[in-house]
Design an enzyme around this catalytic site. Structure first.
Site, short mmCIF file in Angstrom:
data_model
loop_
_atom_site.label_atom_id
_atom_site.label_comp_id
_atom_site.label_asym_id
_atom_site.label_seq_id
_atom_site.Cartn_x
_atom_site.Cartn_y
_atom_site.Cartn_z
N GLN A 11 5.28 -58.62 -1.32
CA GLN A 11 4.21 -58.92 -2.28
C GLN A 11 4.31 -57.99 -3.49
O GLN A 11 4.65 -56.82 -3.36
CB GLN A 11 2.86 -58.73 -1.58
CG GLN A 11 1.72 -59.44 -2.28
CD GLN A 11 0.54 -59.64 -1.34
OE1 GLN A 11 0.71 -59.88 -0.16
NE2 GLN A 11 -0.66 -59.57 -1.88
N SER A 91 8.36 -55.75 4.07
CA SER A 91 7.00 -56.18 4.39
C SER A 91 6.95 -57.71 4.58
O SER A 91 7.58 -58.24 5.49
CB SER A 91 6.03 -55.70 3.30
OG SER A 91 4.70 -55.97 3.64
N LEU A 92 6.25 -58.41 3.71
CA LEU A 92 6.21 -59.87 3.75
C LEU A 92 7.62 -60.47 3.81
O LEU A 92 7.85 -61.49 4.49
CB LEU A 92 5.49 -60.39 2.50
CG LEU A 92 5.68 -61.87 2.15
CD1 LEU A 92 4.98 -62.75 3.16
CD2 LEU A 92 5.20 -62.15 0.74
N ARG A 116 -1.68 -64.57 7.54
CA ARG A 116 -1.50 -63.11 7.44
C ARG A 116 -2.23 -62.57 6.21
O ARG A 116 -2.92 -61.55 6.28
CB ARG A 116 0.00 -62.79 7.36
CG ARG A 116 0.37 -61.32 7.24
CD ARG A 116 1.88 -61.19 7.22
NE ARG A 116 2.37 -59.81 7.15
CZ ARG A 116 2.65 -59.16 6.04
NH1 ARG A 116 2.48 -59.77 4.86
NH2 ARG A 116 3.12 -57.92 6.08
N HIS A 201 -0.12 -51.84 5.96
CA HIS A 201 0.77 -50.99 6.76
C HIS A 201 0.13 -49.68 7.19
O HIS A 201 0.72 -48.60 7.10
CB HIS A 201 2.07 -50.73 6.00
CG HIS A 201 2.75 -52.00 5.60
ND1 HIS A 201 3.27 -52.89 6.52
CD2 HIS A 201 2.97 -52.57 4.39
CE1 HIS A 201 3.78 -53.94 5.89
NE2 HIS A 201 3.59 -53.77 4.60
N GLN A 250 4.38 -54.05 12.39
CA GLN A 250 4.60 -53.87 10.96
C GLN A 250 3.29 -53.81 10.16
O GLN A 250 3.19 -53.08 9.18
CB GLN A 250 5.47 -55.03 10.43
CG GLN A 250 5.91 -54.90 8.99
CD GLN A 250 5.88 -56.24 8.28
OE1 GLN A 250 4.81 -56.79 8.03
NE2 GLN A 250 7.05 -56.75 7.96
#
Length: 311
Positions: A11, A91-92, A116, A201, A250
């Protein structure tokens, strides 16, 4: 041909008009059509035309980046007969990597990252969480500093290890503010607040992780056909059960990007191809190791350059 890995951004890489010059590629066009069908709204139009306020909603941003990333990968695969030695995502981007590895169906991935995004936004009330990038300090100094300024119910954690000397912190707003002041007074080159809607996170995302775990239980994952270097463990995974655990962890733990890149290098990867909007990972990867061959794919010209790099 170089031993290469494909990596996928997270993101923050989105922008209105992304992939506008790439949209006529047959694979890109097909990918957006599939995305629209899976989500039951016109993701392609929002990505190309905005408005930015809509694209930047977390529940829209996450599917938009995933769709663009998978589109870029498919365009690459349609031009060359080569399989990456590894995949990874920031991440994403880990969800895009799982699609690339054959572990997660594209339509399922789109709906999963929409959920999510919704779960992350709902986990912490607006304005109660924050994130900031700390520049110029060692990882251990940032970790210890976060512990030093944290209090019960008002804590901050190291959340993204992006490059040597760039660590993102995440947590309660007051704790992040205290940490920013502490690091600025103790040797940081800069501390940059990030424009985010949720503190990603870190343990404040536990309710989102619980919702993600429930959603993952209803989706069919497969063992990955290509090693996926996951954020949570910074090591390659292929077993579906381990992948599920890594995705849940994560959300509440740090993105260990530097370790992921170095682990891929240790396994013989010398080139990293970023698939998706922007060049964020190319910038990070260059700071991790200047000897890496790097390319991104976001339009026809960059696709051709990436193919030449791999050969």
């Amino acid at each position: 041909m170089k031993k290469f890995a494909v990596v996928f951004p997270g993101q923050g890489s989105q922008s209105v008009g992304m992939f506008a010059s790439f949209i006529e590629d047959p694979e890109v066009k097909r990918t957006y059509e599939e995305a629209n069908d899976a989500l039951s709204y016109d993701l392609k139009k929002i990505s190309l035309e905005g408005p930015a306020e809509e694209l930047n909603k977390t529940e829209v941003t996450q599917p938009a980046i995933l769709a663009a990333s998978v589109a870029a990968l498919r365009a690459l695969k349609s031009r060359i007969d080569a399989v990456p030695a590894a995949v990874a995502g920031h991440s994403l981007g880990e969800y895009s990597a799982l699609v690339a590895a054959g572990a997660l169906d594209f339509a399922d991935a789109l709906r999963l990252v929409r959920l999510r995004g919704q779960a992350m936004q709902a986990a912490v009330p607006q304005g109660k969480g924050a994130m900031a990038a700390v520049l110029g300090l060692a990882d251990e100094v940032v970790i210890d500093g976060c512990k030093a300024v944290s209090q019960d119910g008002d804590a901050v954690w190291a959340a993204n290890f992006n490059t040597p000397g760039q660590v993102v912190i995440s947590g309660a707003k007051e704790a992040v503010d205290r940490a920013a002041k502490f690091f600025a007074e103790n040797g940081a080159k800069r501390v940059v607040p990030l424009a985010v809607s949720a503190p990603s996170h870190c343990p404040m995302m536990q309710s989102a992780a619980d919702k993600l775990k429930e959603a993952l239980s209803s989706i069919t994952l497969k063992d990955a056909a290509i090693p996926v270097y996951c954020n949570a463990y910074a090591k390659p995974l292929t077993a579906k059960d381990e992948i599920v655990k890594a995705l849940i962890l994560q959300l509440v733990g740090p993105v260990r990007w530097v370790e992921c890149v170095k682990a891929m290098q240790s396994d013989g990867v010398s080139a990293l191809i970023e698939c998706g909007p922007g060049k964020v990972l190319c910038g990070l990867n260059r700071k991790i190791d200047k000897s890496l061959d790097l390319a991104n794919i976001c339009d026809e010209d960059s696709l051709n350059k990436a193919i030449e790099l791999i050969k």
